[in-house]
Design a protein around this motif. Structure first.
Motif, PDB file in Angstrom:
ATOM      1  N   UNK A 287      18.198 -12.607  23.941  1.00 56.11           N
ATOM      2  CA  UNK A 287      18.436 -11.232  23.516  1.00 56.11           C
ATOM      3  C   UNK A 287      17.158 -10.468  23.240  1.00 56.11           C
ATOM      4  N   UNK A 288      16.186 -11.130  22.627  1.00 53.19           N
ATOM      5  CA  UNK A 288      14.900 -10.482  22.340  1.00 53.19           C
ATOM      6  C   UNK A 288      14.174 -10.144  23.632  1.00 53.19           C
ATOM      7  N   UNK A 289      14.284 -11.014  24.634  1.00 54.09           N
ATOM      8  CA  UNK A 289      13.653 -10.743  25.925  1.00 54.09           C
ATOM      9  C   UNK A 289      14.285  -9.519  26.584  1.00 54.09           C
ATOM     10  N   UNK A 290      15.598  -9.416  26.522  1.00 54.78           N
ATOM     11  CA  UNK A 290      16.272  -8.234  27.075  1.00 54.78           C
ATOM     12  C   UNK A 290      15.835  -6.961  26.359  1.00 54.78           C
ATOM     13  N   UNK A 291      15.623  -7.070  25.058  1.00 49.62           N
ATOM     14  CA  UNK A 291      15.226  -5.905  24.271  1.00 49.62           C
ATOM     15  C   UNK A 291      13.812  -5.466  24.578  1.00 49.62           C
ATOM     16  N   UNK A 292      12.868  -6.412  24.647  1.00 52.14           N
ATOM     17  CA  UNK A 292      11.473  -5.994  24.817  1.00 52.14           C
ATOM     18  C   UNK A 292      10.556  -7.067  25.357  1.00 52.14           C
ATOM     19  N   UNK A 293      11.054  -7.899  26.273  1.00 47.57           N
ATOM     20  CA  UNK A 293      10.236  -9.000  26.752  1.00 47.57           C
ATOM     21  C   UNK A 293       9.460  -8.736  28.012  1.00 47.57           C
ATOM     22  N   UNK A 294       9.739  -7.629  28.694  1.00 52.58           N
ATOM     23  CA  UNK A 294       9.099  -7.388  29.976  1.00 52.58           C
ATOM     24  C   UNK A 294       9.132  -5.897  30.299  1.00 52.58           C
ATOM     25  N   UNK A 295       8.533  -5.525  31.426  1.00 57.03           N
ATOM     26  CA  UNK A 295       8.467  -4.106  31.805  1.00 57.03           C
ATOM     27  C   UNK A 295       9.839  -3.500  32.070  1.00 57.03           C
ATOM     28  N   UNK A 296      10.825  -4.333  32.366  1.00 56.10           N
ATOM     29  CA  UNK A 296      12.169  -3.822  32.648  1.00 56.10           C
ATOM     30  C   UNK A 296      13.077  -3.856  31.426  1.00 56.10           C
ATOM     31  N   UNK A 297      12.534  -4.185  30.249  1.00 52.84           N
ATOM     32  CA  UNK A 297      13.355  -4.274  29.042  1.00 52.84           C
ATOM     33  C   UNK A 297      13.793  -2.893  28.575  1.00 52.84           C
ATOM     34  N   UNK A 298      14.724  -2.889  27.641  1.00 53.18           N
ATOM     35  CA  UNK A 298      15.248  -1.605  27.155  1.00 53.18           C
ATOM     36  C   UNK A 298      14.180  -0.750  26.494  1.00 53.18           C
ATOM     37  N   UNK A 299      13.373  -1.362  25.645  1.00 51.53           N
ATOM     38  CA  UNK A 299      12.362  -0.583  24.936  1.00 51.53           C
ATOM     39  C   UNK A 299      11.369   0.054  25.904  1.00 51.53           C
ATOM     40  N   UNK A 300      10.916  -0.704  26.883  1.00 48.80           N
ATOM     41  CA  UNK A 300       9.984  -0.159  27.863  1.00 48.80           C
ATOM     42  C   UNK A 300      10.645   0.909  28.729  1.00 48.80           C
ATOM     43  N   UNK A 301      11.888   0.678  29.063  1.00 44.31           N
ATOM     44  CA  UNK A 301      12.583   1.633  29.930  1.00 44.31           C
ATOM     45  C   UNK A 301      12.668   3.007  29.276  1.00 44.31           C
TER      46      UNK A 301
END
Length: 462
Positions: A287-301
């Protein structure tokens, strides 16, 4: 007109059949002196990685001497009863080896990399450093001066300054975790060779240490080699140390570290949560990875792609101390930087992302991408012996079973979208986050107060 000669093309290479992969399982044993050994044969890895873990945690540092574990760790490579500091460095170079050491909350770790053909020499040098470190007055004084020179640079670094403030805010004042890992100017200045030797004699011994050896061990009699090197290190048994539970105050609030004139604001938002012994950990990782683990995460988006506030925002979990009895914890955090005028809007959008996550949940597509990125690329992550050794050392440090990492990948692959969503929402509740902002208080205090995410306090940058 000259006719071009026909070209013969070689057949296009085809991918081979995929082979199943699992994180390598180590063999475990114990030397006569009590040293625990984990070994892992990795054919083809001609650079052998060795990790030595010492049960010398930061919380064991004497009062007023924060940083003595760090100075001791650095001093291991500064001479022994056989070699001066210069000679020791030269011997490492002749062996084609590198030796690093650092101290953290769980303990002190030495990391050696050496060609397999010179493993005997590399292990002998590490054994000498552990068995009979010189801790010469002049070398310790130099290391102390170097450390004192580093501190102002760390305080000037916005991300390091934010981390320092978050630890101070989260943990009780009498907790070692509330203070800088490598000490303050006052405590480091009080360290001398006697303090370093005293800490060494009290906490460094083979009976409470572990060595991890990973690499191509073909033709190497590791039992004999270890017995002749690390096996020569002696020391008395140690009484078990009481380990206090990790406690923290995550009441929602904001602390601004004032940097007048700063053109951007460093964000660090955090609290403590479950460590790797909690069964929620795999879902929390996903879940943390989906939130902000990569360039495609929600926070980055939202913050990067849609709004252009930042070059990137990351969410992560960092284990502080792990224990099977529930006394451990991990730091759950979101970090990044934004331009000063958009500090308020960026925080507002960040909180909107968290609220939307709680209301609507993750999508199956987000979950699938996260599993692919975390599990699918694992074989590439562990191509080197050093990467495998470091992870095995982490498992030892955190009191985890030897098959933990392999089990974790199976658990991640089996974790569903609903589980990942619940874990992420639990990890980052919108009303239980401590927010540290390093930036220009005059410009950002008002907009941040208007968000209503907690009481706002301003402190000097030092």
């Amino acid at each position: 007109m000259t006719e071009l000669a026909a070209m013969d093309f070689h057949p296009q290479p085809q991918a081979g059949e995929a082979r199943p992969w699992a994180f390598p399982a180590p063999e475990r044993g114990t030397l006569d002196n009590g040293l625990t050994v984990l070994r892992c044969h990795r054919p083809g890895q001609q650079v052998v990685a060795v990790e030595v873990l010492l049960d010398a945690p930061l919380e064991a540092e004497p009062a007023g001497l924060d940083g003595v574990a760090t100075i001791m760790a650095r001093a291991f490579a500064e001479g022994t009863d056989k070699h001066s500091a210069e000679e020791f460095a030269a011997e490492l170079e002749r062996a084609g080896a590198t030796l690093d050491a650092h101290a953290d909350h769980p303990g002190v770790r030495l990391s050696l990399e050496v060609p397999a053909s010179r493993l005997a020499k590399g292990l002998a040098l590490v054994a000498d450093a552990l068995r009979a470190p010189a801790f010469a007055d002049s070398e310790v004084e130099r290391l102390v001066r170097n450390r004192l020179d580093e501190i102002p640079h760390e305080l000037a670094n916005p991300s390091r300054r934010a981390a320092k403030e978050l630890s101070k805010e989260l943990f009780p004042a009498d907790s070692r975790m509330s203070r800088p890992r490598q000490g303050t100017e006052e405590t480091v200045a009080a360290i001398d060779s006697a303090a370093v030797r005293g800490f060494y004699e009290k906490h460094v011994r083979p009976a409470t240490a572990t060595a991890v050896v990973v690499g191509d061990l073909t033709g190497i009699d590791l039992d004999v080699l270890l017995g002749d090197t690390l096996g020569s290190w002696t020391g008395s048994p140690a009484e078990p140390r009481p380990v206090p539970p990790v406690t923290a105050d995550d009441t929602g609030r904001v602390v601004i570290v004032d940097r007048p004139g700063a053109v951007q604001t460093q964000l660090l938002i955090g609290r403590i949560g479950a460590d790797r012994h909690d069964r929620v950990w795999p879902a929390q990782v996903l879940g943390t990875y989906c939130l902000g683990g990569t360039l495609t995460s929600r926070l980055d988006r939202v913050l990067r792609e849609e709004k252009g506030y930042t070059y990137g925002v990351r969410a992560f979990a960092q284990v502080l101390r792990s224990a099977p009895d529930g006394t451990g914890a991990a730091m759950l955090a979101i970090s990044g930087s934004v331009d000063t005028p958009n500090t308020g809007p960026a925080l507002q959008d960040l909180w909107t992302v968290l609220r939307t996550l709680a209301a609507e949940g993750l999508t199956d597509a987000e979950r699938d991408v996260a599993v692919q990125n975390l599990v699918g690329v694992a074989p590439l992550k562990y191509e080197t012996a050093a990467a495998v050794a470091s992870t095995l050392a982490d498992q030892v440090e955190q009191h985890l079973p030897d098959d933990y990492q392999a089990t974790l990948y199976r658990q991640l692959a089996a974790t569903g979208t609903v589980e990942a969503t619940a874990a992420a929402v639990s990890a980052f509740p919108v009303d239980r986050l401590v927010t540290v902002l390093v930036g220009d208080a005059a410009q950002i205090k008002g907009p941040v107060e208007a968000l209503g995410i907690g009481e706002v306090t301003v402190v000097a940058a030092e």
